[in-house]
Enzyme design. Structure first.
Site, PDB file in Angstrom:
ATOM      1  N   SER A  16     -13.660   7.480   2.406  1.00 59.99           N
ATOM      2  CA  SER A  16     -13.871   7.078   1.006  1.00 59.99           C
ATOM      3  C   SER A  16     -14.049   5.562   1.010  1.00 59.99           C
ATOM      4  CB  SER A  16     -12.644   7.440   0.167  1.00 59.99           C
ATOM      5  OG  SER A  16     -12.356   8.810   0.309  1.00 59.99           O
ATOM      6  N   SER A 255      -1.939   2.367   4.379  1.00 59.12           N
ATOM      7  CA  SER A 255      -2.809   2.575   3.235  1.00 59.12           C
ATOM      8  C   SER A 255      -3.804   1.420   3.226  1.00 59.12           C
ATOM      9  CB  SER A 255      -1.994   2.587   1.942  1.00 59.12           C
ATOM     10  OG  SER A 255      -1.647   1.268   1.616  1.00 59.12           O
ATOM     11  N   LYS A 256      -4.742   1.517   2.297  1.00 59.15           N
ATOM     12  CA  LYS A 256      -5.763   0.467   2.236  1.00 59.15           C
ATOM     13  C   LYS A 256      -5.130  -0.881   1.862  1.00 59.15           C
ATOM     14  CE  LYS A 256      -9.614   3.119   2.755  1.00 59.15           C
ATOM     15  NZ  LYS A 256     -10.095   4.348   2.202  1.00 59.15           N
ATOM     16  N   ARG A 257      -3.876  -0.843   1.420  1.00 58.69           N
ATOM     17  CA  ARG A 257      -3.214  -2.100   1.049  1.00 58.69           C
ATOM     18  C   ARG A 257      -2.505  -2.777   2.227  1.00 58.69           C
ATOM     19  NH1 ARG A 257      -2.883   1.448  -2.905  1.00 58.69           N
ATOM     20  NH2 ARG A 257      -1.029   2.411  -2.053  1.00 58.69           N
ATOM     21  N   ASP A 258      -2.431  -2.073   3.369  1.00 62.21           N
ATOM     22  CA  ASP A 258      -1.788  -2.663   4.555  1.00 62.21           C
ATOM     23  C   ASP A 258      -2.751  -3.624   5.237  1.00 62.21           C
ATOM     24  OD1 ASP A 258       0.901  -1.812   5.612  1.00 62.21           O
ATOM     25  OD2 ASP A 258       0.093   0.112   4.934  1.00 62.21           O
TER      26      ASP A 258
END
Ligand code: GLU
Length: 316
Positions: A16, A255-258
């Site tokens: 995604s 996650s994409k926030r890491d």
């Protein structure tokens, strides 16, 4: 007539584009790619940009650039739409989902649901093991099958039977999920018109001829929903292999926030060969993290070496 051994393995990577890839996405891509390359099959890159609010072309471009950098090549798909099964971006495949939805409507199992998020949150309905609310069926018509047209502005749900769906995962073995009790009637199209992941992934994998799906084990149980759709639509389900989730040093799923584990940060501190060697080591394919290219691992690739734990921890 061909026999089973003539069937070409077709795998896919379906990111995604809602952020830069992280080490977990890369681990999935690497294992899927190796499994396909070892079998002399085809690897498809599909852009899962169903969510217009979160998807960005820029991230899709970065995904392609990161895959090139890693040495993971695809035979079909990507932003150039190369191949016979395009378009390869979900945002452009609405007509195909519409056609599948019509076929599902004709089974009389689809009903409109006007529940808001707050309704769903406040319900007394039981929760699935991952915390998701199992829909209470508040909006389900008393008499099913139902062939009534659904007013716009409602989401569309699929009425599922109280029966167990059994399948064999390539890594975790036999799984058995009772859809009505453990998952509930699930959404095919949201009230705002957005297609659900479950419907889109089944339509895409089936029409693209995918017969091996490798992805993170957060989606292990959703294979049951997908099998249900495969059956209703008359398609042959693929084989699934779900992989341990890659966690950060604190044991929390990436996650994409890491930021520290995303490809921007990883590329700044290591070479592609180092990263590939490290991920292969984490995946049990190498005894030590020796820098190497993906193609040097093809001969080594063996599913039985992959860890069967729920997660693996990233230490780079
Ligand atoms: N698009 C999903 C993701 O990026 C993957 C779905 C799948 O592989 O079935 O997590």
């Amino acid at each position: 007539m061909g026999n089973a051994s003539d069937i070409i393995k077709v795998g896919r990577f379906a990111p995604s584009p809602s952020g830069r890839m992280h080490a977990g996405n890369v681990f999935t891509a690497l294992i899927s790619w190796l499994s396909v390359r070892k079998a002399g099959g085809r690897w498809i890159l599909r852009i899962e940009d169903l969510d217009p609010q979160r998807s960005r072309q820029e991230y899709a471009r970065l995904i392609e650039d990161d895959l090139h950098w890693l040495g993971l090549d695809w035979d079909e798909g990507g932003l150039s739409d190369a191949g016979a099964h395009g378009p390869y971006s979900q945002s452009e495949r609405g007509e195909l989902y519409e056609a599948a939805l019509s076929r599902l409507m004709a089974t009389g199992r689809v009903y409109g649901c006007g529940c808001t998020r707050a309704d769903l949150r406040d319900t007394e309905a039981p929760h699935a093991s991952d915390g998701r609310v199992i829909y209470s069926r508040k909006c389900k018509p008393e008499v099913m099958p139902c062939y009534e047209p659904v007013a716009s502005g409602k989401s569309l749900r699929l009425w599922v039977d109280d029966e167990s769906v059994t399948y064999v995962d390539g890594l975790y073995g036999e799984r058995c999920v009772n859809l009505a009790r453990e998952c509930g009637d699930f959404v095919l199209r949201r009230a705002d018109g957005a297609w659900s992941y479950q419907l889109a992934v089944v339509v895409d994998d089936a029409l693209m001829g995918v017969n091996e799906v490798v992805r993170g084990n957060d989606l292990l149980d959703s294979a049951a929903q997908q099998i249900y759709l495969y059956r209703l639509l008359g398609y042959e389900p693929p084989r699934w292999m779900h992989l341990p989730l890659v966690c950060n040093g604190q044991g929390v799923r990436l996650s994409k926030r890491d930021g520290a584990a995303d490809m921007g940060a990883l590329r700044a501190r290591m070479t592609a060969r180092e990263l590939v060697g490290y991920l292969a080591y984490m995946g049990g394919l190498l005894p030590e993290p020796i820098a190497c290219e993906p193609r040097e691992l093809i001969g080594e690739f063996d599913v039985s070496r992959l860890p069967r734990t729920r997660s693996i921890r990233l230490t780079i």
